[in-house]
Design a protein around this motif. Sequence first.
Motif, short mmCIF file in Angstrom:
data_model
loop_
_atom_site.label_atom_id
_atom_site.label_comp_id
_atom_site.label_asym_id
_atom_site.label_seq_id
_atom_site.Cartn_x
_atom_site.Cartn_y
_atom_site.Cartn_z
N PHE A 20 -35.09 49.29 -5.32
CA PHE A 20 -36.01 48.68 -6.28
C PHE A 20 -37.16 47.97 -5.55
CE2 PHE A 20 -37.16 44.79 -8.64
CZ PHE A 20 -37.86 45.39 -9.67
N HIS A 24 -41.01 49.15 -5.55
CA HIS A 24 -42.00 48.19 -6.08
C HIS A 24 -43.15 47.98 -5.10
CE1 HIS A 24 -43.77 44.17 -6.63
NE2 HIS A 24 -43.74 44.50 -7.90
N TYR A 83 -38.49 55.64 -8.69
CA TYR A 83 -38.18 54.41 -9.43
C TYR A 83 -37.53 54.74 -10.77
CZ TYR A 83 -39.03 50.45 -12.53
OH TYR A 83 -38.88 49.45 -13.47
N ARG A 92 -30.30 49.93 -14.15
CA ARG A 92 -30.82 48.60 -13.84
C ARG A 92 -31.99 48.18 -14.72
NH1 ARG A 92 -34.98 46.30 -11.97
NH2 ARG A 92 -34.79 44.25 -11.04
N TYR A 125 -35.07 38.52 -16.81
CA TYR A 125 -36.48 38.34 -17.14
C TYR A 125 -36.56 37.75 -18.54
CZ TYR A 125 -37.60 41.69 -13.39
OH TYR A 125 -37.73 42.33 -12.19
N GLN A 129 -42.00 38.50 -19.85
CA GLN A 129 -41.98 39.34 -18.65
C GLN A 129 -41.57 40.77 -19.01
OE1 GLN A 129 -39.32 36.75 -16.35
NE2 GLN A 129 -40.59 37.24 -14.59
N TYR A 133 -43.86 43.97 -18.28
CA TYR A 133 -43.44 45.02 -17.33
C TYR A 133 -43.37 46.38 -18.03
CZ TYR A 133 -42.29 41.22 -14.12
OH TYR A 133 -42.35 40.13 -13.30
N HIS A 187 -50.06 39.06 -12.72
CA HIS A 187 -48.75 39.25 -12.08
C HIS A 187 -48.71 38.55 -10.71
CE1 HIS A 187 -45.06 41.49 -11.47
NE2 HIS A 187 -45.54 42.17 -10.43
N THR A 197 -39.50 33.85 -7.08
CA THR A 197 -39.38 35.24 -7.55
C THR A 197 -39.94 36.19 -6.48
OG1 THR A 197 -41.53 35.20 -8.68
CG2 THR A 197 -39.61 34.61 -9.99
C1 HEM Z 1 -50.47 46.55 -9.34
C2 HEM Z 1 -49.37 46.71 -8.70
C3 HEM Z 1 -48.06 46.20 -9.27
C4 HEM Z 1 -47.37 46.65 -10.34
C5 HEM Z 1 -47.77 47.79 -11.26
C6 HEM Z 1 -46.16 45.85 -10.46
C7 HEM Z 1 -45.19 46.01 -11.43
C8 HEM Z 1 -44.01 45.31 -11.53
C9 HEM Z 1 -42.95 45.57 -12.47
C10 HEM Z 1 -43.01 46.67 -13.55
C11 HEM Z 1 -41.94 44.71 -12.20
C12 HEM Z 1 -40.58 44.64 -12.92
C13 HEM Z 1 -39.85 45.95 -12.66
C14 HEM Z 1 -38.38 45.96 -13.01
O1 HEM Z 1 -37.70 44.93 -13.01
O2 HEM Z 1 -37.86 47.09 -13.21
C15 HEM Z 1 -42.38 43.84 -11.12
C16 HEM Z 1 -41.66 42.78 -10.58
C17 HEM Z 1 -42.17 41.88 -9.67
N1 HEM Z 1 -43.37 41.99 -8.99
FE1 HEM Z 1 -44.75 43.44 -9.22
N2 HEM Z 1 -46.16 44.92 -9.46
C18 HEM Z 1 -47.31 45.08 -8.71
C19 HEM Z 1 -47.71 44.34 -7.62
C20 HEM Z 1 -47.11 43.16 -7.21
C21 HEM Z 1 -47.60 42.28 -6.19
C22 HEM Z 1 -48.87 42.54 -5.34
C23 HEM Z 1 -46.72 41.24 -6.12
C24 HEM Z 1 -46.75 40.02 -5.22
C25 HEM Z 1 -47.78 39.32 -4.89
C26 HEM Z 1 -45.67 41.46 -7.08
C27 HEM Z 1 -44.58 40.64 -7.30
C28 HEM Z 1 -43.51 40.90 -8.14
C29 HEM Z 1 -42.35 40.04 -8.30
C30 HEM Z 1 -42.12 38.74 -7.54
C31 HEM Z 1 -41.51 40.64 -9.25
C32 HEM Z 1 -40.17 40.13 -9.75
C33 HEM Z 1 -40.44 39.08 -10.81
C34 HEM Z 1 -39.21 38.26 -11.14
O3 HEM Z 1 -38.12 38.50 -10.61
O4 HEM Z 1 -39.35 37.30 -11.93
N3 HEM Z 1 -45.93 42.64 -7.72
N4 HEM Z 1 -43.63 44.24 -10.71
#
Ligand code: HEM
Length: 217
Positions: A20, A24, A83, A92, A125, A129, A133, A187, A197
């Motif tokens: 995952f 990501h 993914y 998941r 989440y 969130q 997502y 995000h 997170t």
């Molecule tokens: C544009 C590009 C990005 C997309 C499309 C994206 C998309 C997503 C998605 C859909 C999830 C949840 C997926 C799941 O649980 O199945 C997620 C989680 C997360 N993403 Fe991204 N992401 C991107 C870029 C980033 C970047 C650059 C960061 C950090 C600076 C980031 C940090 C995180 C974090 C920390 C989580 C987990 C949140 C939590 O546990 O509360 N993401 N992302």
Amino acid sequence: MQFDLTSLTEHRKPLHPLWFRMTHWINALAVLIMIMSGWRIYNASPLLDFTFPRSITLGGWLGGALQWHFAGMWLFVLNGLLYLIFSLVTGRTSRRLFPVSARGILNDTRLAFTGRLTHSDPGRYNQVQRAAYLFAILDLVILVLSGLVLWKSVQFPLLRDLLGGYEAARWIHFLSMAVIAAFAIIHIAMAVLVPKTLLTMISGRSQPRRPAGHTSS
Ligand code: HEM
């Protein structure tokens, strides 16, 4: 800082599996490549009355940008498929992103605006969130489908017609890019505001609980 026994046990439990986290972060890189090279391609024939500053585009010139865009496309699509397959097989994502309801989203939005949305269980989440997502995933699928029409318009006539023709597909591609760029800004801001997170997304491990009263979204 004090830890109770539950938080210590949680600390050992991997929250985000390796597949995952890998998909990501690869997705984040691929989206960055796609957006920056896409802006350079857009600049060669703008839809609107503006162009993107050259310094934030990728590829240098139209031909170079197209090469970046097509290379990034394979990374983005193959990684996205991995993914989705892993998510389906392990269940998941369906566990973490569902259920989601309009009432739940409204309720959690209200709590967020009044500073009462807790993050006491990092393995779950909240509804805002989940909705964000799911919306981002759907938007990425639309980006790919409209991109297919722009790339191989003749080979995908049904898809082209479903999207309203080539010109409409161009607009859909541009607007879904704008949506994912806006999502990315919010995000990333949220990840910076709630650094635990981000740490979990890097290490896979849940972070020790803060004392009661800590709020975040
Ligand atoms: C544009 C590009 C990005 C997309 C499309 C994206 C998309 C997503 C998605 C859909 C999830 C949840 C997926 C799941 O649980 O199945 C997620 C989680 C997360 N993403 Fe991204 N992401 C991107 C870029 C980033 C970047 C650059 C960061 C950090 C600076 C980031 C940090 C995180 C974090 C920390 C989580 C987990 C949140 C939590 O546990 O509360 N993401 N992302």
